[in-house]
Design an enzyme around this catalytic site. Structure first.
Site, mmCIF file in Angstrom:
data_model
loop_
_atom_site.group_PDB
_atom_site.id
_atom_site.type_symbol
_atom_site.label_atom_id
_atom_site.label_comp_id
_atom_site.label_asym_id
_atom_site.label_seq_id
_atom_site.Cartn_x
_atom_site.Cartn_y
_atom_site.Cartn_z
ATOM 1 N N ASP A 13 0.839 -1.191 0.000
ATOM 2 C CA ASP A 13 0.000 0.000 0.000
ATOM 3 C C ASP A 13 0.880 1.249 0.000
ATOM 4 O OD1 ASP A 13 -2.160 -1.678 0.126
ATOM 5 O OD2 ASP A 13 -2.637 -1.268 2.232
ATOM 6 N N GLY A 39 -3.152 -5.604 0.715
ATOM 7 C CA GLY A 39 -3.795 -6.635 -0.084
ATOM 8 C C GLY A 39 -4.798 -7.362 0.790
ATOM 9 N N ASN A 183 -20.448 -5.752 2.100
ATOM 10 C CA ASN A 183 -21.175 -4.595 2.603
ATOM 11 C C ASN A 183 -22.486 -4.516 1.819
ATOM 12 O OD1 ASN A 183 -20.607 -3.319 0.111
ATOM 13 N ND2 ASN A 183 -18.828 -2.249 0.952
ATOM 14 N N LYS A 213 -21.908 -2.853 7.922
ATOM 15 C CA LYS A 213 -22.457 -1.510 7.715
ATOM 16 C C LYS A 213 -21.553 -0.452 8.341
ATOM 17 C CE LYS A 213 -26.602 -0.514 6.985
ATOM 18 N NZ LYS A 213 -27.324 0.148 5.853
ATOM 19 N N GLY A 214 -20.240 -0.651 8.269
ATOM 20 C CA GLY A 214 -19.315 0.329 8.817
ATOM 21 C C GLY A 214 -19.524 0.520 10.307
ATOM 22 N N ALA A 215 -19.651 1.783 10.716
ATOM 23 C CA ALA A 215 -19.847 2.087 12.132
ATOM 24 C C ALA A 215 -21.167 1.526 12.659
ATOM 25 C CB ALA A 215 -19.798 3.599 12.356
ATOM 26 N N ASP A 239 -7.796 5.846 10.756
ATOM 27 C CA ASP A 239 -7.609 5.350 9.392
ATOM 28 C C ASP A 239 -8.524 4.150 9.215
ATOM 29 O OD1 ASP A 239 -6.799 4.344 6.970
ATOM 30 O OD2 ASP A 239 -4.702 4.070 7.517
ATOM 31 N N GLY A 244 -12.614 -3.621 7.173
ATOM 32 C CA GLY A 244 -13.351 -4.778 6.667
ATOM 33 C C GLY A 244 -12.511 -6.036 6.637
ATOM 34 N N ASP A 245 -11.234 -5.882 6.308
ATOM 35 C CA ASP A 245 -10.351 -7.046 6.291
ATOM 36 C C ASP A 245 -10.147 -7.596 7.705
ATOM 37 O OD1 ASP A 245 -10.045 -6.885 3.557
ATOM 38 O OD2 ASP A 245 -8.268 -5.605 3.681
#
Length: 305
Positions: A13, A39, A183, A213-215, A239, A244-245
């Site tokens: 990254d 990755g 998601n 759903k994120g937060a 950050d 999700g990973d």
């Protein structure tokens, strides 16, 4: 200790931090630049390993400095890297990430990840036979993912697929997936139902989907199709890259505890991961996660009393 086999991408990254996202044709001065291992395959492998799982990763990097650095870093996390192939005809994959106000925009150049093929999986079939759960994503060729699902089925292993980046999935692959972890947008694309309500899609696949759903946490349907909600955990984000990973790696690591318990722990791990920089930098270790959950339970108990 859960034995997790991850089939997926390995990237470096390249991260730029800015105050605003650039518009088309605009040049901005960034504030910071850094490189981080990434990755989705590597990220999820690291997340699972830090949470106590015995992890093996099947992937492909280039025969270059990034590839050597990434393999060494994965081995240092305790991950079995024997099935990571070094390709001479492609560079190691990269992700160019722009961070702005704790949000991100990402461009991925797959590189050697596109060379990971069914033959690489066949060479590592012993890893499928000996694992407890197989975890994959869509940053490697779809044919490779389908072959991973077939090998998992052949050896009677549950197959978890994180369908990211979003892509429509063939019916034959869907039939072999034990758990899909999209998601909301990825769920609609994966199932080819862009106009359907996510609640309808979850209920139609009882026990087969956990939607993030994120937060807002995660939603899943139990065995009879009733939708359950795992609320998110409140943290101050630094950050969001890799949250999700982390969630997916944690799901695999805690698979043996059942879906509801795994989703609870995975949601907490994902929340912790956004409190530090880098896709892998914020991924919690098991002791950190246990302390976070314990403190949360104690706080809830004191609030009720």
């Amino acid at each position: 200790m859960t034995r997790v086999l991850v089939v997926g991408s390995i990237n470096m990254d390249l991260v730029v931090e800015t105050q605003t996202f650039p518009r088309l044709g605009e040049t901005l001065l960034g504030e910071r630049f850094a490189t981080y291992p990434g990755g989705k395959g590597a990220n999820q492998a690291v997340a699972a390993a830090r949470l106590g799982a015995a992890v093996t990763l099947i992937g492909c990097v280039g025969n270059d400095a990034f590839g050597a650095q990434l393999k060494a870093g994965l081995a240092a996390q305790g991950i079995d890297t024997r099935w990571i192939r070094e390709a001479a005809t492609a560079a190691t994959g990269i992700a160019a990430i722009t961070l702005c106000q704790a949000d991100n925009a990402i461009v991925v150049v797959p590189g050697a990840n596109q060379l990971l093929g069914p033959a690489d999986l066949d060479a590592a079939e012993a890893a499928f036979a000996s694992c407890d759960v197989v975890l994959a994503q869509l940053e490697v060729p779809l044919a490779t993912v389908q072959h991973a699902a077939a090998l998992a089925s052949k050896h009677g292993k549950p197959f978890i697929l994180n369908p990211a980046p979003a892509s429509a999935l063939p019916a034959a692959l869907l039939d072999q997936i034990t758990l899909l972890t999209p998601n909301e947008y990825e769920l609609a694309v994966a199932l080819g139902e862009p106009d359907a309500e996510w609640q309808t899609l979850l209920a139609a696949l009882p026990g087969g989907v956990v939607m993030t759903k994120g937060a807002g946490g995660a939603y899943f349907s139990d065995a009879d199709g009733t939708i359950q909600h795992q609320p998110g955990f409140k943290v101050t984000p630094v950050d969001t890259t890799g949250a999700g990973d982390t969630f997916n790696g944690a799901l695999a690591a805690f698979w043996h505890l059942g879906l509801a318990e795994a989703a609870w722990r995975a949601s907490a791990a994902g929340a912790l991961s956004v409190t530090k920089a880098g896709a892998q930098g914020g991924m919690p270790r098991l002791t950190e996660l246990d302390a976070f959950l314990r403190d949360g339970l104690q706080h809830a108990a004191s609030t009720r009393s």
